[in-house]
Design a protein around this motif. Structure first.
Motif, PDB file in Angstrom:
ATOM      1  N   ASN A 113       0.829  -1.215   0.000  1.00 10.90           N
ATOM      2  CA  ASN A 113       0.000   0.000   0.000  1.00 10.90           C
ATOM      3  C   ASN A 113       0.859   1.258   0.000  1.00 10.90           C
ATOM      4  O   ASN A 113       0.550   2.236  -0.710  1.00 10.90           O
ATOM      5  N   ALA A 114       1.942   1.242   0.783  1.00  8.16           N
ATOM      6  CA  ALA A 114       2.825   2.411   0.822  1.00  8.16           C
ATOM      7  C   ALA A 114       3.506   2.622  -0.517  1.00  8.16           C
ATOM      8  O   ALA A 114       3.672   3.778  -0.966  1.00  8.16           O
ATOM      9  N   THR A 115       3.881   1.536  -1.185  1.00  6.89           N
ATOM     10  CA  THR A 115       4.514   1.659  -2.498  1.00  6.89           C
ATOM     11  C   THR A 115       3.525   2.181  -3.534  1.00  6.89           C
ATOM     12  O   THR A 115       3.878   3.000  -4.395  1.00  6.89           O
ATOM     13  N   ALA A 116       2.278   1.733  -3.456  1.00  8.84           N
ATOM     14  CA  ALA A 116       1.257   2.232  -4.375  1.00  8.84           C
ATOM     15  C   ALA A 116       1.044   3.735  -4.194  1.00  8.84           C
ATOM     16  O   ALA A 116       0.901   4.482  -5.178  1.00  8.84           O
ATOM     17  N   ASP A 117       1.028   4.202  -2.941  1.00 13.78           N
ATOM     18  CA  ASP A 117       0.902   5.645  -2.689  1.00 13.78           C
ATOM     19  C   ASP A 117       2.133   6.386  -3.208  1.00 13.78           C
ATOM     20  O   ASP A 117       2.018   7.513  -3.716  1.00 13.78           O
TER      21      ASP A 117
END
Length: 313
Positions: free
Chosen positions: A242-246
């Motif tokens: 999720n952090a990488t997607a953001d």
């Protein structure tokens, strides 16, 4: 029942020669299936493997309170299968990623569900052995319980120097062994097989049961800890995804391909047709999401399309 499960009773030479012959063949077949990542081949090895016979012999001997050589056959057979797996590892290149083989990776990180499945399979096997009308399920029991393949994986991993992976597959075998013995004792005792051995030499039954209970508890604790660790890794991987997607939200066409933890390192694979944002911002986004100090490796895959033309032009 005793005649079927005790390899030292009756025609010992015939039964023991059959046991060792089929065990060697099962180990060779399992090694071939593991190294070629063939599920069908590994299943074939499970069906012909005779290791469950002395394991159930241990349970019957404990219930009947008599000495048995079953434990010796299990120990000797286990060492033989591990040795065959170690020999098979000689054909594996040193640079080969063992975890890329699903037959290996699926057997090096056992959890509590594996113990539950082994216990249920042991119960089914014990019932099938004691009741002729359900004996037809024994091939299914042989497939469900994993005995020879984990030992082969132990040998392959040990031969490659991957000791932690070897330990994980060996724990899987031990958990299956303990679960089968415990299930066999419960079923054979409940069906009254203890009466048949009541006049025989009485051994330290209470100590045997206590020792089995302690081993079962120890294996359960190890598997519980491994399960908890796997759940934490899954949680951290989800958070990292999720952090990488953001992090890639402002990069047109960029997307997350895969995020996985391996050897205490987080590997992030992204697809990016253009330049990536600064990795410092990704590390900042991961703070508080995964444990501090975990190395992060970002691998990029370009998402460009190239019109190559037509074949033959």
């Amino acid at each position: 029942m005793e005649e079927d499960l005790d390899l030292s009773a009756g025609d010992r030479r015939s039964k023991q020669s059959a046991f060792w012959t089929m065990l060697v063949l099962a180990a060779v077949i399992a090694a071939a299936g593991v190294l070629t990542d063939s599920t069908a081949t590994v299943i074939g090895a499970m069906i012909i493997a005779p290791l469950s016979t002395p394991i159930m012999g241990i349970a019957l001997g404990a219930v009947q309170r008599r000495k048995s050589t079953a434990a010796l056959f299990v120990t000797g057979g286990g060492l033989l299968v591990v040795a065959i797996g170690a020999l098979a590892s000689l054909v594996v290149p040193a640079s080969y990623d063992l975890l890329s083989d699903s037959q290996i990776s699926s057997r090096t990180s056992p959890g509590l569900l594996d113990l539950v499945a082994a216990l249920a399979t042991g119960l089914a096997g014990a019932v099938a052995l004691s009741r002729r009308d359900v004996a037809a399920v024994l091939p299914g029991v042989a497939i469900a319980i994993s005995l020879v393949p984990p030992l082969v994986v132990t040998g392959v991993c040990a031969g490659q120097g991957a000791w932690w992976l070897a330990l994980g597959s060996f724990v899987l075998f031990v958990s299956n062994l303990v679960a089968m013995v415990a299930a066999g004792i419960a079923v054979f005792g409940g069906l009254g097989y203890a009466t048949a051995g009541r006049q025989r030499e009485a051994g330290p039954v209470r100590r045997t049961y206590v020792a089995l209970g302690l081993v079962f508890a120890a294996v359960g604790l190890v598997l519980a800890a491994n399960t908890a660790g796997a759940l934490l890794v899954q949680l951290w991987t989800t958070r990292a995804t999720n952090a990488t997607a953001d992090w890639l939200a402002d990069s047109p066409g960029a997307s997350v391909v895969n995020v996985q933890a391996h050897s205490r390192t987080l590997y992030v694979q992204v697809r990016a047709p253009a330049d990536l944002p600064p990795v410092e911002s990704l590390l900042a986004a991961l703070q508080g999401q995964i444990p501090d100090g975990v190395p992060v490796v970002v691998t990029t895959t370009e998402g460009r399309q190239i019109q190559a033309g037509r074949v033959g032009d």
